[in-house]
Enzyme design. Structure first.
Site, PDB file in Angstrom:
ATOM      1  N   MET A  12      -7.218  68.702  84.281  1.00 49.42           N
ATOM      2  CA  MET A  12      -6.740  67.816  83.232  1.00 49.42           C
ATOM      3  C   MET A  12      -5.304  67.415  83.530  1.00 49.42           C
ATOM      4  O   MET A  12      -4.414  68.249  83.483  1.00 49.42           O
ATOM      5  CB  MET A  12      -6.817  68.504  81.873  1.00 49.42           C
ATOM      6  CG  MET A  12      -6.236  67.668  80.745  1.00 49.42           C
ATOM      7  SD  MET A  12      -6.592  68.377  79.141  1.00 49.42           S
ATOM      8  CE  MET A  12      -8.339  68.068  79.054  1.00 49.42           C
ATOM      9  N   CYS A  13      -5.122  66.161  83.883  1.00 51.95           N
ATOM     10  CA  CYS A  13      -3.819  65.600  84.225  1.00 51.95           C
ATOM     11  C   CYS A  13      -3.348  66.103  85.593  1.00 51.95           C
ATOM     12  O   CYS A  13      -3.746  67.183  86.050  1.00 51.95           O
ATOM     13  CB  CYS A  13      -2.768  65.894  83.176  1.00 51.95           C
ATOM     14  SG  CYS A  13      -3.210  65.358  81.514  1.00 51.95           S
ATOM     15  N   ARG A  14      -2.500  65.333  86.199  1.00 56.46           N
ATOM     16  CA  ARG A  14      -1.821  65.689  87.440  1.00 56.46           C
ATOM     17  C   ARG A  14      -0.382  65.225  87.293  1.00 56.46           C
ATOM     18  O   ARG A  14      -0.117  64.162  86.718  1.00 56.46           O
ATOM     19  CB  ARG A  14      -2.435  64.994  88.649  1.00 56.46           C
ATOM     20  CG  ARG A  14      -3.922  65.205  88.894  1.00 56.46           C
ATOM     21  CD  ARG A  14      -4.202  66.518  89.629  1.00 56.46           C
ATOM     22  NE  ARG A  14      -4.384  67.607  88.705  1.00 56.46           N
ATOM     23  CZ  ARG A  14      -4.642  68.863  89.080  1.00 56.46           C
ATOM     24  NH1 ARG A  14      -4.743  69.163  90.361  1.00 56.46           N
ATOM     25  NH2 ARG A  14      -4.798  69.809  88.186  1.00 56.46           N
TER      26      ARG A  14
ATOM     27  N   ASN B 242      -8.366  60.887  85.965  1.00 58.11           N
ATOM     28  CA  ASN B 242      -7.157  60.833  85.128  1.00 58.11           C
ATOM     29  C   ASN B 242      -6.824  59.373  84.835  1.00 58.11           C
ATOM     30  O   ASN B 242      -5.931  58.776  85.444  1.00 58.11           O
ATOM     31  CB  ASN B 242      -6.005  61.529  85.856  1.00 58.11           C
ATOM     32  CG  ASN B 242      -6.322  62.985  86.131  1.00 58.11           C
ATOM     33  OD1 ASN B 242      -6.396  63.808  85.231  1.00 58.11           O
ATOM     34  ND2 ASN B 242      -6.557  63.302  87.401  1.00 58.11           N
TER      35      ASN B 242
END
Length: 245
Positions: A1-3, A41
């Site tokens: 989840m997210c970078r 994402n």
């Protein structure tokens, strides 16, 4: 989840770190290699950077996928900086548009949260009294990352060092919501502070006075080093230290 990633180094185009590497943050928006939660994402993106002589960073954020924003590609090609923080978002709960996209900002600070506060928003209710009413009213978005940032920013504005601000927030949040993933990333343009708590975090130092801290390596350089889980990272251009949380 997210970078997300933060870079301190010599003056260079933003794209040299964000889009040019073979497994860059832009590529991670649709093809991350090490992401454990979620696959794409595409729920927003942002970048913050510092201009010489101005301690307050600039930001550019969007609500959609980074690959669909042609202005972003032009911006990172020509804008140069010695320090940046950038992120691509996989939303815990959709909504709030670009206001929910990192980096969040206050004064000289830029911040990103990779992970999720489990039980959101109910899990935040017992923590709300830790913040003054004004801080709750000023939340940029109704997402968990904005609330986490409010807890960190409150500590910073009260005079806490960045290491204590991040570590204190992580411990408090984890006690209230034990299954949360709390990889936090903070910079003021001269230092980077980060936590590995429930998800991947890597760093790369050199050549010269340069450090990169990222969710995952953006190339195959063998010098990339993974940060152990439940660890606090603190770095500037010439030193880096790790401490258990």
């Amino acid at each position: 989840m997210c970078r997300h990633l933060a870079v301190l180094g010599p003056d260079a185009p933003l794209g040299a770190s964000v889009s040019d590497p073979p497994y860059s943050l832009v590529r991670q928006s649709w093809a991350p290699r090490l992401q454990r939660y979620g696959t794409v994402n595409a729920d927003g993106f942002g970048i913050g950077w510092y201009a010489d002589g101005d301690p307050r960073p600039a930001r550019y954020r969007g609500a959609g996928p980074v690959w669909a924003d042609r202005s972003f590609a032009d911006l990172i090609r020509v804008v140069r900086s010695r320090a940046l923080l950038a992120a691509v978002r996989d939303a815990t709960v959709p909504g709030d548009g670009e206001d929910a996209a990192a980096p969040f900002a206050a004064g000289r600070w830029l911040f990103s949260h990779q992970g999720a506060l489990t039980g959101w928003p109910d899990s935040a209710v017992p923590l709300a009294p830790l913040l003054p009413p004004g801080a709750l009213l000023r939340l940029e978005a109704r997402c968990d990352a904005a609330f986490v940032w409010a807890l960190v920013a409150h500590r910073l504005l009260a005079g806490a060092a960045p290491e204590r601000a991040l570590a204190g927030a992580v411990v408090t949040l984890a006690e209230a919501s034990p299954a949360s993933r709390l990889n936090l990333l903070l910079t003021d343009g001269a230092s980077v502070t980060a936590t590995a708590w429930g998800d991947t975090l890597w760093y790369l130092t050199g050549p010269g006075e340069r450090v990169v801290v990222a969710s995952e390596p953006y190339d195959d350089d063998p010098r990339w080093t993974e940060v152990p889980d439940r660890t606090l990272l603190s770095a500037d251009r010439t030193r880096l230290s790790l401490s258990p949380l």
